[in-house]
Motif scaffolding. Structure first.
Motif, mmCIF file in Angstrom:
data_model
loop_
_atom_site.group_PDB
_atom_site.id
_atom_site.type_symbol
_atom_site.label_atom_id
_atom_site.label_comp_id
_atom_site.label_asym_id
_atom_site.label_seq_id
_atom_site.Cartn_x
_atom_site.Cartn_y
_atom_site.Cartn_z
ATOM 1 N N ALA A 87 0.840 -1.204 0.000
ATOM 2 C CA ALA A 87 0.000 0.000 0.000
ATOM 3 C C ALA A 87 0.873 1.251 0.000
ATOM 4 C CB ALA A 87 -0.921 -0.014 1.220
ATOM 5 N N ARG A 88 1.946 1.227 0.800
ATOM 6 C CA ARG A 88 2.883 2.356 0.806
ATOM 7 C C ARG A 88 3.502 2.552 -0.575
ATOM 8 N NH1 ARG A 88 7.682 1.639 0.438
ATOM 9 N NH2 ARG A 88 7.834 -0.370 1.495
ATOM 10 N N MET A 89 3.899 1.450 -1.197
ATOM 11 C CA MET A 89 4.513 1.498 -2.523
ATOM 12 C C MET A 89 3.550 2.089 -3.556
ATOM 13 S SD MET A 89 5.666 -1.730 -4.860
ATOM 14 C CE MET A 89 6.792 -2.390 -3.650
ATOM 15 N N VAL A 90 2.301 1.659 -3.503
ATOM 16 C CA VAL A 90 1.307 2.129 -4.463
ATOM 17 C C VAL A 90 1.079 3.631 -4.332
ATOM 18 C CG1 VAL A 90 -1.164 2.031 -5.021
ATOM 19 C CG2 VAL A 90 0.134 -0.087 -4.743
ATOM 20 N N THR A 91 1.078 4.113 -3.085
ATOM 21 C CA THR A 91 0.770 5.533 -2.868
ATOM 22 C C THR A 91 1.995 6.436 -2.989
ATOM 23 O OG1 THR A 91 1.003 5.213 -0.475
ATOM 24 C CG2 THR A 91 -1.198 5.004 -1.404
ATOM 25 N N THR A 92 3.159 5.850 -3.226
ATOM 26 C CA THR A 92 4.370 6.665 -3.415
ATOM 27 C C THR A 92 4.954 6.415 -4.806
ATOM 28 O OG1 THR A 92 5.671 4.945 -2.257
ATOM 29 C CG2 THR A 92 4.906 6.837 -0.955
ATOM 30 N N ARG A 93 5.643 5.327 -4.974
ATOM 31 C CA ARG A 93 6.345 5.077 -6.236
ATOM 32 C C ARG A 93 5.399 4.813 -7.405
ATOM 33 N NH1 ARG A 93 11.311 1.255 -6.162
ATOM 34 N NH2 ARG A 93 11.533 2.377 -8.140
ATOM 35 N N LEU A 94 4.184 4.316 -7.104
ATOM 36 C CA LEU A 94 3.234 4.006 -8.179
ATOM 37 C C LEU A 94 2.051 4.969 -8.198
ATOM 38 C CD1 LEU A 94 3.157 0.087 -7.858
ATOM 39 C CD2 LEU A 94 4.579 1.485 -9.365
ATOM 40 N N LYS A 95 2.207 6.121 -7.571
ATOM 41 C CA LYS A 95 1.060 7.020 -7.413
ATOM 42 C C LYS A 95 0.534 7.554 -8.746
ATOM 43 C CE LYS A 95 3.963 11.098 -6.487
ATOM 44 N NZ LYS A 95 4.274 12.139 -5.476
ATOM 45 N N GLY A 132 -7.493 -0.415 -6.469
ATOM 46 C CA GLY A 132 -8.233 0.512 -7.320
ATOM 47 C C GLY A 132 -9.395 -0.113 -8.049
ATOM 48 N N ALA A 133 -9.874 -1.265 -7.596
ATOM 49 C CA ALA A 133 -11.025 -1.923 -8.230
ATOM 50 C C ALA A 133 -12.011 -2.344 -7.147
ATOM 51 C CB ALA A 133 -10.577 -3.136 -9.040
ATOM 52 N N LYS A 134 -13.274 -2.099 -7.367
ATOM 53 C CA LYS A 134 -14.294 -2.489 -6.396
ATOM 54 C C LYS A 134 -15.408 -3.248 -7.098
ATOM 55 C CE LYS A 134 -16.712 1.959 -6.816
ATOM 56 N NZ LYS A 134 -17.216 3.136 -6.081
ATOM 57 N N GLY A 135 -16.286 -3.830 -6.290
ATOM 58 C CA GLY A 135 -17.455 -4.490 -6.846
ATOM 59 C C GLY A 135 -17.292 -5.984 -7.049
ATOM 60 N N LEU A 300 -6.041 2.243 2.424
ATOM 61 C CA LEU A 300 -5.233 3.274 1.771
ATOM 62 C C LEU A 300 -5.585 4.688 2.220
ATOM 63 C CD1 LEU A 300 -4.783 0.724 -0.148
ATOM 64 C CD2 LEU A 300 -4.105 2.406 -1.840
ATOM 65 N N ASP A 301 -6.692 4.821 2.987
ATOM 66 C CA ASP A 301 -7.000 6.125 3.585
ATOM 67 C C ASP A 301 -5.856 6.576 4.488
ATOM 68 O OD1 ASP A 301 -9.356 5.669 2.326
ATOM 69 O OD2 ASP A 301 -10.613 5.674 4.113
ATOM 70 N N SER A 302 -5.178 5.614 5.115
ATOM 71 C CA SER A 302 -4.085 5.930 6.036
ATOM 72 C C SER A 302 -2.912 6.592 5.317
ATOM 73 C CB SER A 302 -3.591 4.654 6.728
ATOM 74 O OG SER A 302 -4.650 4.008 7.406
ATOM 75 N N PHE A 303 -2.862 6.460 3.993
ATOM 76 C CA PHE A 303 -1.778 7.047 3.203
ATOM 77 C C PHE A 303 -2.268 8.267 2.412
ATOM 78 C CE2 PHE A 303 -0.995 2.556 3.838
ATOM 79 C CZ PHE A 303 0.320 2.528 4.268
ATOM 80 N N ASP A 304 -3.456 8.767 2.807
ATOM 81 C CA ASP A 304 -4.063 9.921 2.136
ATOM 82 C C ASP A 304 -4.252 9.684 0.647
ATOM 83 O OD1 ASP A 304 -4.148 11.449 4.518
ATOM 84 O OD2 ASP A 304 -2.027 11.952 4.269
ATOM 85 N N ALA A 309 -9.568 -1.859 -2.491
ATOM 86 C CA ALA A 309 -8.516 -2.866 -2.683
ATOM 87 C C ALA A 309 -8.972 -4.208 -2.131
ATOM 88 C CB ALA A 309 -7.228 -2.436 -1.997
ATOM 89 N N ILE A 310 -8.430 -5.260 -2.711
ATOM 90 C CA ILE A 310 -8.698 -6.620 -2.237
ATOM 91 C C ILE A 310 -7.488 -7.475 -2.559
ATOM 92 C CG2 ILE A 310 -9.914 -7.153 -4.407
ATOM 93 C CD1 ILE A 310 -11.607 -9.187 -2.824
ATOM 94 N N GLY A 311 -7.204 -8.457 -1.716
ATOM 95 C CA GLY A 311 -6.061 -9.326 -1.963
ATOM 96 C C GLY A 311 -6.073 -10.527 -1.047
ATOM 97 N N PHE A 312 -5.025 -11.322 -1.135
ATOM 98 C CA PHE A 312 -4.870 -12.471 -0.241
ATOM 99 C C PHE A 312 -3.395 -12.821 -0.124
ATOM 100 C CE2 PHE A 312 -5.542 -14.529 -4.432
ATOM 101 C CZ PHE A 312 -4.422 -15.336 -4.504
#
Length: 400
Positions: A87-95, A132-135, A300-304, A309-312
């Motif tokens: 999550a940190r990576m997504v909101t920084t390097r992959l933002k 970034g996908a829901k539903g 991801l709210d914690s990273f503003d 998101a979903i995973g396992f």
């Protein structure tokens, strides 16, 4: 002072030979499944700042983490979880990357397990994150990826599905604080009926209390949802979660899971972390779930950087042990030929061994001083041929 140089720390172990092969095989199979599904591999540091895993964000108690400090005195932890670093990576390097983002990983996590109860403090974990996908489509994509991953490794498995929001809807009606609700959640998760009843007996009886009392037993097929509906009365939020869970169940049934698909409304793992559908995977031969996952739309709210998101994550060590036990790991081949170079012909022997490999013949280069020692070794290892490299190459049957 006791010397610990000849033992490994509690909750860890050395992996030898077939165990390493089993882990590597399981990791390779899982990686192939994930990459063929369009996920891209990432790795995160084994050491992170504690701030990333503070209990308010991760739900992992501080005492369960392995901690240290860096040269500046800042508190660090050995990675106890893979989702938060990603999550940190997504909101920084992959933002700037377009959603949805499909990522997978295969790396070790470190977490202290009080009493161990057969669990390890060091686990190889592989998994995916769909950011970034829901539903419904996204949920089905991730759950069916989990199904494919397990089915490619072992034939006997089951998938249990639940909804984090169902327990939350019921628990919000209890006249207790957050800490008390968390204790109740942990007792449901462990299916500790006696302790759960004791906790609930201290609360004024209500429809919500009686519903939560029965949660650990709401386990089975579609009939479980019917029973659950009678327990939550006219609670529209709880009924809505059940309706969505049935929708997912119906689609997964069409996917062909049959009796391997179970509804478990007592599946309430880390309820402050997960926000929607949750699921676990079990394989025959392992008492603990080898796969845990779910939707975590608020993380991801914690990273503003709010995003669904979903995973396992899969415990590769546990899965590999089952595969090894069931004979699902290809046996390592013995060398076909031991190649021994006579004095002055050592490099020629190495080159000949390489030539055999290029011809798909498994050769091993001898490191012994004499031909007799090489022959003795070949026989002890079940190697059928001994090639002697000198001015010419002579091949001898070892008699095994």
């Amino acid at each position: 002072m006791k010397n610990y140089s000849q033992i490994t720390p509690e909750g860890t172990k050395d992996l030898l030979f077939e165990e390493c092969l089993a882990n590597r095989t399981a990791s390779s199979i899982l990686g192939n499944v994930f990459s063929h599904r369009g996920f891209h591999e990432v790795l995160t540091p084994g050491i992170e700042f504690y701030d990333l895993f503070s209990e308010d964000i991760s739900g992992i108690p501080m005492e369960y983490m392995f901690k240290m400090s860096d040269s500046k005195g800042r508190l660090m932890v050995m990675r106890p979880d893979s989702t938060l670093p990603i999550a940190r990576m997504v909101t920084t390097r992959l933002k700037n990357m377009e959603y949805p983002i499909r990522l997978f990983y295969n790396q070790r996590v470190y977490r202290y397990n009080p009493g161990l109860t057969g669990r390890s403090n060091e686990v190889m974990q592989a998994g995916i994150e769909l950011i970034g996908a829901k539903g419904r489509r996204a949920d089905l994509e991730v759950i069916t990826t989990a199904v494919e991953a397990l089915s490619k490794c072992v034939p006997d498995f089951r998938i249990e599905i639940g909804h984090a929001g169902f327990f939350r809807a019921l628990a919000q009606k209890l006249p207790v604080n957050k800490e008390y609700r968390e204790k109740i959640r942990m007792l449901i998760e462990s299916k500790n009926y006696s302790a759960l009843n004791s906790k609930l007996d201290k609360i004024e009886n209500s429809q919500a209390v009686e519903a939560i009392r029965k949660l650990p037993r709401l386990f089975g097929g579609i009939e479980v949802l019917e029973e659950a509906r009678t327990l939550c009365g006219d609670d529209e939020e709880a009924l809505g979660k059940l309706a969505y869970l049935q929708e997912i169940y119906d689609h997964l049934s069409k996917y062909g899971l049959g009796e391997r698909l179970i509804i478990d409304l007592g599946l309430v793992q880390r309820n402050d972390y997960y926000s929607g559908i949750v699921f676990s995977g079990y394989v025959l031969g392992s008492g603990e779930p080898v796969l845990i996952g779910g939707r975590y739309d608020n993380l991801l709210d914690s990273f503003d950087a709010p995003a669904p998101a979903i995973g396992f994550g899969i415990n590769v060590d546990a899965l590999a042990r089952v595969m090894l036990k069931k004979g699902n790991i290809p046996q390592r081949k013995q060398p076909d030929v031991l190649v021994h170079g006579l004095d002055g012909h050592e490099t020629e022997a190495i080159k000949y061994t390489e030539t055999l490999s290029q011809a798909s013949i498994l050769g091993e280069n001898s490191v012994f001083e004499t031909e007799d020692e090489a022959m003795e070794y070949a026989r002890s290892k079940g190697i059928r041929k001994l090639a002697i490299v000198g001015d010419e190459i002579k091949t001898i049957d070892t008699g095994v």
